[in-house]
Design a protein around this motif. Sequence first.
Motif, PDB file in Angstrom:
ATOM      1  N   LYS A 141       6.266   1.764  -5.395  1.00  0.00           N
ATOM      2  CA  LYS A 141       4.665   2.129  -5.708  1.00  0.00           C
ATOM      3  C   LYS A 141       4.023   2.268  -4.565  1.00  0.00           C
ATOM      4  O   LYS A 141       3.121   3.160  -4.213  1.00  0.00           O
ATOM      5  CB  LYS A 141       4.348   1.451  -6.512  1.00  0.00           C
ATOM      6  CG  LYS A 141       4.875   1.292  -8.262  1.00  0.00           C
ATOM      7  CD  LYS A 141       4.838   2.925  -8.658  1.00  0.00           C
ATOM      8  CE  LYS A 141       5.981   3.156  -9.455  1.00  0.00           C
ATOM      9  NZ  LYS A 141       6.017   4.644  -9.844  1.00  0.00           N
TER      10      LYS A 141
ATOM     11  N   TYR B  84       1.435   2.202 -13.771  1.00  0.00           N
ATOM     12  CA  TYR B  84       1.448   2.409 -12.566  1.00  0.00           C
ATOM     13  C   TYR B  84       2.045   3.842 -12.236  1.00  0.00           C
ATOM     14  O   TYR B  84       2.033   4.428 -11.107  1.00  0.00           O
ATOM     15  CB  TYR B  84       2.325   1.663 -11.828  1.00  0.00           C
ATOM     16  CG  TYR B  84       2.084   0.083 -11.376  1.00  0.00           C
ATOM     17  CD1 TYR B  84       1.168   0.007 -10.374  1.00  0.00           C
ATOM     18  CD2 TYR B  84       2.114  -0.778 -12.515  1.00  0.00           C
ATOM     19  CE1 TYR B  84       0.754  -1.216  -9.941  1.00  0.00           C
ATOM     20  CE2 TYR B  84       1.929  -2.169 -12.121  1.00  0.00           C
ATOM     21  CZ  TYR B  84       1.003  -2.217 -10.990  1.00  0.00           C
ATOM     22  OH  TYR B  84       0.386  -3.519 -10.733  1.00  0.00           O
TER      23      TYR B  84
ATOM     24  N   TYR C 283      -5.036   3.511 -10.851  1.00  0.00           N
ATOM     25  CA  TYR C 283      -4.077   3.822 -11.752  1.00  0.00           C
ATOM     26  C   TYR C 283      -4.857   3.260 -13.020  1.00  0.00           C
ATOM     27  O   TYR C 283      -5.810   3.254 -13.037  1.00  0.00           O
ATOM     28  CB  TYR C 283      -2.922   2.732 -11.603  1.00  0.00           C
ATOM     29  CG  TYR C 283      -2.140   2.733 -10.205  1.00  0.00           C
ATOM     30  CD1 TYR C 283      -1.145   3.946 -10.188  1.00  0.00           C
ATOM     31  CD2 TYR C 283      -2.432   1.851  -9.198  1.00  0.00           C
ATOM     32  CE1 TYR C 283      -0.451   3.846  -9.108  1.00  0.00           C
ATOM     33  CE2 TYR C 283      -1.677   1.956  -8.058  1.00  0.00           C
ATOM     34  CZ  TYR C 283      -0.786   2.946  -7.824  1.00  0.00           C
ATOM     35  OH  TYR C 283       0.099   3.116  -7.017  1.00  0.00           O
TER      36      TYR C 283
ATOM     37  N   ILE D 219      -4.173  -2.852 -14.966  1.00  0.00           N
ATOM     38  CA  ILE D 219      -3.676  -1.847 -14.615  1.00  0.00           C
ATOM     39  C   ILE D 219      -2.229  -1.539 -15.803  1.00  0.00           C
ATOM     40  O   ILE D 219      -1.616  -2.382 -16.117  1.00  0.00           O
ATOM     41  CB  ILE D 219      -2.523  -1.533 -13.366  1.00  0.00           C
ATOM     42  CG1 ILE D 219      -3.543  -1.415 -12.400  1.00  0.00           C
ATOM     43  CG2 ILE D 219      -1.527  -0.483 -13.451  1.00  0.00           C
ATOM     44  CD1 ILE D 219      -2.763  -1.585 -10.640  1.00  0.00           C
TER      45      ILE D 219
END
Length: 347
Positions: free
Chosen positions: A151, A65, A52, A62
């Motif tokens: 996710k 996402y 990501y 990250i």
Amino acid sequence: MMLYHILIDRFGISDHSVGKICFKGGNLRGILSKLDYIQELGADGIMLTPFYKTDAYHGYHITDYEQIDPHFGTWDDVRQFVDGVHRRGMIIVADFVANHCHEKNSLFADGKHHDWFLWNKDGSVKGFVGLGFLPMFNTDNPEVRDYLTNKGLELCRMGFDTMRLDYATGPSYRFWKYFHKKLHAERPEIQLIGEVWGNMDFKPRCYIRYRLNCLRYSLQEARQLEYVGILDGVFDFSYQYMLCDAVHKNLPIIDNHRLYKRVKSHFKRYPVSFQLWLFLDNYDLNRFLFECKGNKSALKDVVEFTKQWNHPWLMYYGTEYGFTNEKDIFDGTPYADERVRQCLSLH
């Protein structure tokens, strides 16, 4: 089953120039072009670090996402990579971070999701390992739980066979039970393997049982046992500690009956259905050749010892060429000196 563990930014590199925040140039297309090499090593699968959008080369900070980091490629590259690995009969493991994100992530930066994160009594955000720029998710918040689970489901639908769950001791047991249930309902065969390591923020499910296990075994063993019935398995730090202990004491590895019994007793503490993934080293630890003080024969023996068990095991990229702590960039082409690769007999 041997899996080749790759730090995306450090493998298959065509441009060695130092980029922003230490990016070196490794990407998914570069790894895809080296699948012949990886399969020739005897690998049955590949585990990648997170891909990501990120604020650091390793991928664990990250910032979004929804996007693939442009240093690593595109969503199309991810799909091509998964397909390319599967066409060779290999499995592919994604690395998923559900514990925290980077402060630049809009989920935190927009100020609209205050309840999505954990906060200290003084009003500061609770950060991973105390780092305020890595705010920790409140995984018991239903909106956070559903967002992160969705996710994970996206990775399932893309064809990833297993997910490594980074810092699995951070999110709550309740979250992992929900995550496990939803992902297995979508794809029953997927394996969810947790990184259960260290004592930061560790909270046992049953304090009395945990304390008893701490008295019987090591602290690391007691922590791993807490995830039986929660996840499908863990990365076996207890096993890695036993090997480090043996090489530090200059003990033999092959035909070491005491070490063999110790490991076998360790494995018997877990139900057969709970997977213990073995490994020698990773990006958080010293290279195992460093632990062996550069003794390549000892490294060979440890690899042979690890191969005998009926457990998946991971070889960190570059081990086949005797990488030490000073070496982390690999362009995926054979070196002139192949003695380490040949002596490891990876097949």
